[in-house]
Scaffold this active site. Sequence first.
Site, PDB file in Angstrom:
ATOM      1  N   ASN A  48     -33.636 -53.080 -47.689  1.00 56.49           N
ATOM      2  CA  ASN A  48     -33.592 -51.618 -47.318  1.00 56.49           C
ATOM      3  C   ASN A  48     -32.090 -51.433 -46.790  1.00 56.49           C
ATOM      4  OD1 ASN A  48     -33.825 -49.307 -45.639  1.00 56.49           O
ATOM      5  ND2 ASN A  48     -34.642 -50.389 -43.684  1.00 56.49           N
ATOM      6  N   TRP A  49     -31.511 -50.441 -47.436  1.00 53.35           N
ATOM      7  CA  TRP A  49     -29.997 -49.927 -47.334  1.00 53.35           C
ATOM      8  C   TRP A  49     -29.847 -49.152 -46.410  1.00 53.35           C
ATOM      9  CZ3 TRP A  49     -27.667 -48.984 -53.113  1.00 53.35           C
ATOM     10  CH2 TRP A  49     -27.855 -50.233 -53.805  1.00 53.35           C
ATOM     11  N   LYS A  50     -30.947 -48.481 -45.869  1.00 60.16           N
ATOM     12  CA  LYS A  50     -30.851 -47.742 -44.689  1.00 60.16           C
ATOM     13  C   LYS A  50     -29.869 -46.467 -45.271  1.00 60.16           C
ATOM     14  CE  LYS A  50     -31.883 -51.116 -41.470  1.00 60.16           C
ATOM     15  NZ  LYS A  50     -32.173 -51.569 -40.283  1.00 60.16           N
ATOM     16  N   HIS A  72     -40.996 -47.620 -40.258  1.00 64.86           N
ATOM     17  CA  HIS A  72     -39.783 -48.358 -40.015  1.00 64.86           C
ATOM     18  C   HIS A  72     -39.517 -47.889 -38.428  1.00 64.86           C
ATOM     19  CE1 HIS A  72     -35.886 -50.034 -39.449  1.00 64.86           C
ATOM     20  NE2 HIS A  72     -36.282 -50.780 -40.627  1.00 64.86           N
ATOM     21  N   GLU A  79     -36.923 -47.319 -37.031  1.00 67.50           N
ATOM     22  CA  GLU A  79     -36.026 -46.316 -36.775  1.00 67.50           C
ATOM     23  C   GLU A  79     -36.607 -45.011 -37.025  1.00 67.50           C
ATOM     24  OE1 GLU A  79     -32.954 -48.214 -39.429  1.00 67.50           O
ATOM     25  OE2 GLU A  79     -32.637 -49.779 -38.166  1.00 67.50           O
ATOM     26  N   GLU A 126     -41.619 -56.674 -37.988  1.00 71.78           N
ATOM     27  CA  GLU A 126     -40.122 -56.489 -37.905  1.00 71.78           C
ATOM     28  C   GLU A 126     -39.941 -56.158 -36.275  1.00 71.78           C
ATOM     29  OE1 GLU A 126     -37.559 -55.191 -40.995  1.00 71.78           O
ATOM     30  OE2 GLU A 126     -38.311 -53.217 -40.197  1.00 71.78           O
ATOM     31  N   GLY A 152     -31.107 -55.660 -36.883  1.00 75.39           N
ATOM     32  CA  GLY A 152     -29.617 -55.472 -36.788  1.00 75.39           C
ATOM     33  C   GLY A 152     -28.917 -56.179 -35.587  1.00 75.39           C
ATOM     34  N   SER A 207     -32.839 -59.406 -39.029  1.00 70.87           N
ATOM     35  CA  SER A 207     -31.923 -60.275 -38.838  1.00 70.87           C
ATOM     36  C   SER A 207     -32.070 -61.303 -39.822  1.00 70.87           C
ATOM     37  CB  SER A 207     -31.497 -60.785 -37.573  1.00 70.87           C
ATOM     38  OG  SER A 207     -30.927 -59.674 -36.758  1.00 70.87           O
ATOM     39  N   GLY A 245     -32.244 -55.961 -44.058  1.00 68.18           N
ATOM     40  CA  GLY A 245     -31.508 -54.688 -43.752  1.00 68.18           C
ATOM     41  C   GLY A 245     -29.894 -54.853 -44.417  1.00 68.18           C
ATOM     42  N   GLY A 246     -29.226 -55.397 -43.227  1.00 77.52           N
ATOM     43  CA  GLY A 246     -27.736 -55.558 -43.512  1.00 77.52           C
ATOM     44  C   GLY A 246     -27.584 -56.583 -44.629  1.00 77.52           C
TER      45      GLY A 246
HETATM   46  P1  PGA Z   1     -31.735 -56.122 -40.416  1.00 78.09           P
HETATM   47  O1  PGA Z   1     -32.730 -55.137 -40.583  1.00 78.09           O
HETATM   48  O2  PGA Z   1     -32.013 -57.082 -41.412  1.00 78.09           O
HETATM   49  O3  PGA Z   1     -30.508 -55.631 -40.626  1.00 78.09           O
HETATM   50  O4  PGA Z   1     -32.021 -56.841 -39.336  1.00 78.09           O
HETATM   51  C1  PGA Z   1     -33.906 -55.168 -41.088  1.00 78.09           C
HETATM   52  C2  PGA Z   1     -34.782 -53.820 -41.230  1.00 78.09           C
HETATM   53  O5  PGA Z   1     -34.412 -52.809 -40.332  1.00 78.09           O
HETATM   54  O6  PGA Z   1     -35.456 -53.686 -41.981  1.00 78.09           O
END
Ligand code: PGA
Length: 242
Positions: free
Chosen positions: A10-12, A93, A95, A161, A167, A199, A220-221
Site C-alpha cells: 500500500n503506497w498510500k 483502511h 486511515e 491491522e 507506521g 510495521s 505500507g512503508g
Molecule cells: P506500515 O503500514 O507497514 O507502514 O505500518 C501498513 C498499512 O497502513 O497498511
Amino acid sequence: MALQKLIVGNWKMNGSVSFVRETLSYWQTQNIFHHTVICPPFPLLPLVKEQLSSPFLSLGAQDCHHKSSGAFTGNTSANLLYEIGCQYVLTGHSERRQYHAETNELIKEKAEMALANHLIPIVCIGENLQEKEQGKTLSILNSQVAASTPSSGVDFCVAYEPVWAIGTGKTASLEDIASAHDALRQQLGENIKLLYGGSVTADNYLEIFSLNNVDGVLVGGVSLKKEDFSRMICNESAIHTQ
Ligand code: PGA
C-alpha cells in the site's frame, strides 16, 4: 502442500511517475515468487498496470466509492477501477476510518460494490491502543468483521491491522497476531484469506508467515523501498509448508 502467500503493498499518498518507472523496471530484473498486489495512488494505476512484468504482480486500488456512479466529486467507482485493470481494492483502511470518518456500514457497502464489479476487496480491521489496553481486541475484531465484511460471497480478504502498529515500527507480537487470526479464522472460515498489517518489514515477515492462520501481509512503508520489498516478494524460503 506449499502455499504461496499474498503480499499487498500500500503506497498510500506516495510515489510519482519517476518512482513507478524506477521501481517497476527494478522488479523486471527480479524473480518474483509471491502473489503481490501493488496499490498505488489512483493517478498512477494505469502506469503501474502498463509496467507489471510478472504474472505474480497484480494491481489494487486504495479505496472505491460505495455507489456505482453519480455526482460524487473526487471519488472513484469500483467499475472504473476494474475497467483499468485492478483486481483488488482496499476498503476500510484505518486511515480512511480515521480521516474520512468511514463507518463499518459504509465499508461493507464499498466491499459489496467491489465484489459486484469483479474486484476482490481487502477489508481492513483493527483495534486502537486504548481498546488493546482494555483487553477488547477480539471483541472489536469480531464486531468489525460482522459489520464491515460482505454479507455473501467468499472472494474477499480481511486484513488485521492494529491501528497502533501502523507506521509506528511497533509490530504486534506473534502471540497477539496468532490469537487474532485464530479467532478470525473461526469467525470467517477457511476460504477467506487473512492478512496481517502494521510495521511489517523484510526482517519480521517470515516469522509472521510461519503462523498458522496468516495467509499474507499488508505492507505500507516498506513497500516503497524497492530492495527491501523485493526481498519479501522474491524470497522462496518464505513458503510455508503445511
Ligand atoms: P506500515 O503500514 O507497514 O507502514 O505500518 C501498513 C498499512 O497502513 O497498511
